[in-house]
Design a protein around this motif. Structure first.
Motif, PDB file in Angstrom:
ATOM      1  N   SER A   1       0.668  -1.098   0.041  1.00  0.00           N
ATOM      2  CA  SER A   1       0.026  -0.251   0.106  1.00  0.00           C
ATOM      3  C   SER A   1       0.744   1.079  -0.037  1.00  0.00           C
ATOM      4  CB  SER A   1      -0.851   0.102   1.066  1.00  0.00           C
ATOM      5  OG  SER A   1      -0.164   0.317   2.518  1.00  0.00           O
ATOM      6  N   LYS A   2       2.220   0.987   0.161  1.00  0.00           N
ATOM      7  CA  LYS A   2       2.944   2.226   0.376  1.00  0.00           C
ATOM      8  C   LYS A   2       4.190   2.505  -0.783  1.00  0.00           C
ATOM      9  CE  LYS A   2       1.332   3.242   4.485  1.00  0.00           C
ATOM     10  NZ  LYS A   2       0.464   4.510   4.332  1.00  0.00           N
ATOM     11  N   VAL A   3       4.537   1.348  -1.373  1.00  0.00           N
ATOM     12  CA  VAL A   3       5.632   1.209  -2.624  1.00  0.00           C
ATOM     13  C   VAL A   3       5.052   0.542  -3.704  1.00  0.00           C
ATOM     14  CG1 VAL A   3       7.131   1.762  -0.603  1.00  0.00           C
ATOM     15  CG2 VAL A   3       6.789  -0.514  -1.432  1.00  0.00           C
ATOM     16  N   GLU A   4       5.914   0.732  -4.761  1.00  0.00           N
ATOM     17  CA  GLU A   4       5.595   0.186  -6.054  1.00  0.00           C
ATOM     18  C   GLU A   4       5.872  -1.329  -5.801  1.00  0.00           C
ATOM     19  OE1 GLU A   4       7.951   2.204  -8.686  1.00  0.00           O
ATOM     20  OE2 GLU A   4       6.676   3.963  -8.985  1.00  0.00           O
ATOM     21  N   LEU A   5       4.954  -2.299  -6.489  1.00  0.00           N
ATOM     22  CA  LEU A   5       5.191  -3.809  -6.398  1.00  0.00           C
ATOM     23  C   LEU A   5       6.642  -3.861  -6.808  1.00  0.00           C
ATOM     24  CD1 LEU A   5       4.037  -6.610  -5.933  1.00  0.00           C
ATOM     25  CD2 LEU A   5       3.170  -6.376  -8.311  1.00  0.00           C
ATOM     26  N   SER A   6       6.964  -3.400  -8.221  1.00  0.00           N
ATOM     27  CA  SER A   6       8.117  -3.905  -8.737  1.00  0.00           C
ATOM     28  C   SER A   6       9.507  -3.353  -7.791  1.00  0.00           C
ATOM     29  CB  SER A   6       8.488  -3.068 -10.147  1.00  0.00           C
ATOM     30  OG  SER A   6       8.317  -1.463 -10.011  1.00  0.00           O
ATOM     31  N   PHE A   7       9.168  -2.598  -6.846  1.00  0.00           N
ATOM     32  CA  PHE A   7      10.361  -2.434  -5.901  1.00  0.00           C
ATOM     33  C   PHE A   7      10.187  -3.316  -4.576  1.00  0.00           C
ATOM     34  CE2 PHE A   7      11.935  -0.076  -2.016  1.00  0.00           C
ATOM     35  CZ  PHE A   7      13.088   0.222  -2.466  1.00  0.00           C
ATOM     36  N   ALA A   8       8.950  -3.517  -4.119  1.00  0.00           N
ATOM     37  CA  ALA A   8       8.921  -4.279  -2.975  1.00  0.00           C
ATOM     38  C   ALA A   8       9.055  -5.780  -3.046  1.00  0.00           C
ATOM     39  CB  ALA A   8       7.508  -3.983  -2.445  1.00  0.00           C
TER      40      ALA A   8
ATOM     41  N   PRO B   1      10.082   8.685  -5.580  1.00  0.00           N
ATOM     42  CA  PRO B   1       8.995   8.997  -4.589  1.00  0.00           C
ATOM     43  C   PRO B   1       7.847   7.816  -4.363  1.00  0.00           C
ATOM     44  CG  PRO B   1       8.404   9.900  -6.851  1.00  0.00           C
ATOM     45  CD  PRO B   1       9.777   9.206  -6.756  1.00  0.00           C
ATOM     46  N   GLU B   2       7.865   7.741  -3.104  1.00  0.00           N
ATOM     47  CA  GLU B   2       7.092   6.374  -2.645  1.00  0.00           C
ATOM     48  C   GLU B   2       5.488   6.784  -3.332  1.00  0.00           C
ATOM     49  OE1 GLU B   2       8.475   7.185   0.548  1.00  0.00           O
ATOM     50  OE2 GLU B   2      10.014   5.666   0.359  1.00  0.00           O
ATOM     51  N   LYS B   3       5.056   5.717  -3.916  1.00  0.00           N
ATOM     52  CA  LYS B   3       3.559   5.955  -4.718  1.00  0.00           C
ATOM     53  C   LYS B   3       2.547   5.390  -3.702  1.00  0.00           C
ATOM     54  CE  LYS B   3       1.575   5.602  -9.228  1.00  0.00           C
ATOM     55  NZ  LYS B   3       1.871   5.090 -10.465  1.00  0.00           N
ATOM     56  N   THR B   4       1.760   6.085  -3.281  1.00  0.00           N
ATOM     57  CA  THR B   4       0.711   5.249  -2.325  1.00  0.00           C
ATOM     58  C   THR B   4      -0.371   4.621  -3.081  1.00  0.00           C
ATOM     59  OG1 THR B   4      -0.538   7.247  -2.117  1.00  0.00           O
ATOM     60  CG2 THR B   4       1.194   6.924  -0.429  1.00  0.00           C
ATOM     61  N   ALA B   5      -1.074   3.690  -2.555  1.00  0.00           N
ATOM     62  CA  ALA B   5      -2.195   3.292  -3.100  1.00  0.00           C
ATOM     63  C   ALA B   5      -3.156   4.145  -3.390  1.00  0.00           C
ATOM     64  CB  ALA B   5      -2.775   2.006  -2.382  1.00  0.00           C
ATOM     65  N   GLU B   6      -3.512   5.000  -2.880  1.00  0.00           N
ATOM     66  CA  GLU B   6      -4.356   6.117  -2.987  1.00  0.00           C
ATOM     67  C   GLU B   6      -4.019   6.948  -4.471  1.00  0.00           C
ATOM     68  OE1 GLU B   6      -6.258  10.128  -1.041  1.00  0.00           O
ATOM     69  OE2 GLU B   6      -5.688   8.415   0.394  1.00  0.00           O
ATOM     70  N   ALA B   7      -2.809   7.337  -4.165  1.00  0.00           N
ATOM     71  CA  ALA B   7      -2.238   8.060  -5.545  1.00  0.00           C
ATOM     72  C   ALA B   7      -2.157   7.341  -6.848  1.00  0.00           C
ATOM     73  CB  ALA B   7      -0.838   8.622  -4.956  1.00  0.00           C
ATOM     74  N   ALA B   8      -2.114   6.111  -6.464  1.00  0.00           N
ATOM     75  CA  ALA B   8      -2.006   5.237  -7.799  1.00  0.00           C
ATOM     76  C   ALA B   8      -3.526   5.131  -8.375  1.00  0.00           C
ATOM     77  CB  ALA B   8      -1.432   3.907  -7.692  1.00  0.00           C
ATOM     78  N   TYR B   9      -4.411   4.991  -7.520  1.00  0.00           N
ATOM     79  CA  TYR B   9      -5.915   4.815  -7.691  1.00  0.00           C
ATOM     80  C   TYR B   9      -6.335   5.819  -8.369  1.00  0.00           C
ATOM     81  CZ  TYR B   9     -10.663   4.450  -7.147  1.00  0.00           C
ATOM     82  OH  TYR B   9     -12.176   4.261  -7.361  1.00  0.00           O
ATOM     83  N   LYS B  10      -6.009   7.375  -7.863  1.00  0.00           N
ATOM     84  CA  LYS B  10      -6.147   8.415  -8.339  1.00  0.00           C
ATOM     85  C   LYS B  10      -5.927   8.373  -9.900  1.00  0.00           C
ATOM     86  CE  LYS B  10      -7.002  10.924  -4.177  1.00  0.00           C
ATOM     87  NZ  LYS B  10      -6.612  12.258  -3.170  1.00  0.00           N
TER      88      LYS B  10
END
Length: 142
Positions: free
Chosen positions: A70-77, A126-135
C-alpha cells in the motif's frame, strides 16, 4: 526507502515461517495417507504445533507485505522477498545442517547483488501510495 524496515520484516517473517514449517514436518516424519482419512491427516498436519506456528507467521508476513504494497511500488517491494531465499539457505545450513555448496553460494550472491541494485533504483524515487495510484488510474480511465 523509509519502508525498508517493513520490507525486511516481511522477508524475515517469511523465512521464519519456512523454517518452522520444515521443522514441523521433520518432527512428523514421513507422511502417508494409506489407510487414513486424508481430511484427518491434513488437520493433524495443520494443527501440529510447529506447522501451526509457521502458518501463523506466514499470516503476519502477508499482513506486513500488504502494508508495504500500500506504500511502495510492487516492482520495488516484491524483489526483496528473494532475500528470504538467502535467509532460509543460511539458517538451514546452521540449523538443519543442509548443504551450502559453491553453486548455492553463487546463487545467493547473485540474489544479494540484484536486491541491492533494486534498492538503489528506489532510493530517490517518490513512494507511490495506493491512493495516489488509484487516483492516477481513475484519471486515465475518464
Amino acid at each position: 526507502m523509509k519502508f525498508l524496515p517493513f520490507i525486511l520484516f516481511t522477508v524475515l517473517t517469511n523465512a521464519a515461517a519456512q523454517l518452522m514449517l520444515k521443522y514441523g514436518m521433520m518432527t512428523m516424519g514421513p507422511i502417508s495417507f494409506a489407510g487414513v482419512n486424508p481430511i484427518l491427516k491434513i488437520l493433524q498436519i495443520v494443527f501440529s504445533p510447529w506447522i501451526f506456528a509457521g502458518l501463523s507467521v506466514f499470516v503476519i508476513s502477508m499482513a506486513s507485505h500488504l502494508y508495504v504494497l500500500s506504500k511502495v511500488e510492487l516492482s520495488f517491494a516484491y524483489p526483496f522477498l528473494s532475500l528470504a531465499y538467502v535467509a532460509v539457505a543460511v539458517f538451514a545450513y546452521f540449523v538443519f545442517r543442509e548443504d551450502l555448496n559453491a553453486y548455492r553460494i553463487a546463487g545467493i550472491a547473485l540474489i544479494c547483488v540484484g536486491t541491492v541494485l533494486i534498492a538503489q533504483s528506489g532510493r530517490d524515487a517518490p513512494e507511490k501510495t495506493a491512493e495516489a495510484a488509484y487516483k492516477s488510474e481513475r484519471s486515465v480511465i475518464q
